[in-house]
Design an enzyme around this catalytic site. Structure first.
Site, PDB file in Angstrom:
ATOM      1  N   GLY A   7     -73.714 -21.074   1.185  1.00 40.16           N
ATOM      2  CA  GLY A   7     -72.607 -20.229   1.575  1.00 40.16           C
ATOM      3  C   GLY A   7     -71.724 -20.970   2.558  1.00 40.16           C
ATOM      4  O   GLY A   7     -71.664 -20.653   3.747  1.00 40.16           O
ATOM      5  N   LYS A 184     -75.659  -8.379  18.979  1.00 41.50           N
ATOM      6  CA  LYS A 184     -74.519  -8.788  18.147  1.00 41.50           C
ATOM      7  C   LYS A 184     -73.822  -7.565  17.542  1.00 41.50           C
ATOM      8  O   LYS A 184     -72.587  -7.531  17.416  1.00 41.50           O
ATOM      9  CB  LYS A 184     -75.012  -9.717  17.027  1.00 41.50           C
ATOM     10  CG  LYS A 184     -73.912 -10.215  16.077  1.00 41.50           C
ATOM     11  CD  LYS A 184     -72.976 -11.198  16.745  1.00 41.50           C
ATOM     12  CE  LYS A 184     -71.841 -11.649  15.813  1.00 41.50           C
ATOM     13  NZ  LYS A 184     -72.296 -12.463  14.677  1.00 41.50           N
ATOM     14  N   ASN A 188     -69.954  -6.221  16.564  1.00 37.57           N
ATOM     15  CA  ASN A 188     -69.647  -6.151  15.130  1.00 37.57           C
ATOM     16  C   ASN A 188     -69.428  -4.734  14.624  1.00 37.57           C
ATOM     17  O   ASN A 188     -68.527  -4.492  13.808  1.00 37.57           O
ATOM     18  CB  ASN A 188     -70.776  -6.792  14.317  1.00 37.57           C
ATOM     19  CG  ASN A 188     -70.517  -8.256  14.027  1.00 37.57           C
ATOM     20  OD1 ASN A 188     -69.434  -8.775  14.294  1.00 37.57           O
ATOM     21  ND2 ASN A 188     -71.506  -8.940  13.488  1.00 37.57           N
ATOM     22  N   ASN A 192     -65.460  -4.853  13.675  1.00 38.94           N
ATOM     23  CA  ASN A 192     -65.339  -5.026  12.225  1.00 38.94           C
ATOM     24  C   ASN A 192     -65.041  -3.690  11.553  1.00 38.94           C
ATOM     25  O   ASN A 192     -64.224  -3.616  10.629  1.00 38.94           O
ATOM     26  CB  ASN A 192     -66.628  -5.623  11.652  1.00 38.94           C
ATOM     27  CG  ASN A 192     -66.677  -7.133  11.740  1.00 38.94           C
ATOM     28  OD1 ASN A 192     -66.120  -7.837  10.916  1.00 38.94           O
ATOM     29  ND2 ASN A 192     -67.356  -7.638  12.761  1.00 38.94           N
ATOM     30  N   SER A 255     -64.338 -10.969  10.176  1.00 40.02           N
ATOM     31  CA  SER A 255     -64.666 -11.419   8.821  1.00 40.02           C
ATOM     32  C   SER A 255     -64.715 -10.277   7.808  1.00 40.02           C
ATOM     33  O   SER A 255     -64.264 -10.440   6.672  1.00 40.02           O
ATOM     34  CB  SER A 255     -66.004 -12.163   8.833  1.00 40.02           C
ATOM     35  OG  SER A 255     -67.046 -11.323   9.314  1.00 40.02           O
TER      36      SER A 255
END
Length: 306
Positions: A7, A184, A188, A192, A255
């Site tokens: 990836g 984390k 996120n 996100n 992302s």
């Protein structure tokens, strides 16, 4: 080390390039960028200094790579159904597997297939985007926290930290992977998620024009409460710290938001559904998490891969 990067998008290409620059033999498994990287290499624009790799070991199949000392998994969790098919040809007797993926469930899935004694988790607190084929932009310094899937820091983990530091990568080893995963998620889950729920916006718009700082804070505090119920104490000062770190990022595109805007599958299960399910299983009242998860699902349906 002989390293295989599975990836090779933004994260995989950046850390793989750093390790290659430091002298390791790094093989990149690529999809869309294969032809460009095979012929032109990788270019890294970094706050720690720009550099390029004009010649790269580029592959379209893991069979052409063969066994590696270290396999770095950096694809999105939406591709995890390919773990066995893609990673098995890379695994030899002493191979270790490091996942740098977001969210929950990745380490467990890899451990079930290859044994927890092989698996490490890495949480990347960093701003990295792929801006064009073979070109990676590292716009803000970051840290990787590394942990074993099945136990405390050991000699191998300490040696890996040393090699990453030699490659100009900030990192540290920690004893508890679950605690690092939830830390984390403090960033996120809200950033996100809100970037998608608001239609595909960057962090600057979230904190500026949309004035959603209070919503971000409420979500962060709920994520911290879930971690606490699991036995992992995250100081509430982390909320201020995370927002202060995010402001200088400017118009940073998380992302998951990039995947949403580009019409690609979004990691809904790993980043939102599974953490919410943990909270609900524990009987916690997390209305902000529930609302945001629902908004994200509504936005990405039907492109989401379950």
């Amino acid at each position: 080390m002989r390293i295989a990067v599975v990836g090779a998008g933004a994260i995989g290409s950046y850390y793989g390039a750093r390790l290659a620059q430091a002298g390791h033999e790094v093989h990149f498994l690529l999809r869309s960028d294969y032809e460009h990287v095979r012929t032109s290499g990788l270019e890294v624009k970094s706050v720690h200094g720009d550099f390029g790799l004009p010649k790269v070991h580029a592959h379209q199949s893991s069979h052409s790579i063969g066994s590696a000392d270290l396999v770095i998994v950096a694809w999105k969790a939406t591709s995890n159904h390919l773990y066995e098919e893609v990673i098995t040809p890379l695994v030899g007797k002493n191979t270790q597997i490091l996942t740098l993926q977001n969210g929950l469930g990745n380490v467990e899935a890899l451990s079930a297939l290859f044994g927890s004694d092989r698996v490490l988790g890495g949480l990347c607190f960093v701003c990295i985007n792929r801006v064009s084929p073979g070109v990676i932009d590292h716009s803000a310094s970051g840290l990787i926290r590394l942990a074993r899937a099945d136990g405390p820091v050991d000699d191998y983990l300490e040696s890996l930290v040393i090699e990453l530091k030699k490659a100009n990568v900030r990192c540290e080893a920690v004893d508890c992977l679950e605690a690092a995963l939830w830390l984390k998620l403090v960033w996120n889950f809200p950033f996100n998620g809100l970037a998608i729920a608001e239609g595909g916006v960057d962090t600057q718009i979230l904190l500026g024009e949309l004035n959603l700082e209070s919503k971000v804070r409420a979500l962060m505090l709920e994520v911290i409460s879930v971690a606490a119920a699991l036995g992992h104490s995250i100081d509430k000062s982390v909320v201020d710290q995370q927002i202060e770190i995010t402001r200088p990022m400017g118009a940073y595109r998380p992302s998951s938001m990039i995947d949403f805007v580009d019409g690609r599958p979004v990691e809904v299960d790993a980043i939102w559904r599974k953490p919410l399910a943990v909270a609900q299983h524990l009987g916690l009242d997390v209305p902000e998490m529930e609302e945001l998860c629902g908004r994200v699902v509504d936005k990405v349906d039907p492109i989401v891969v379950l």
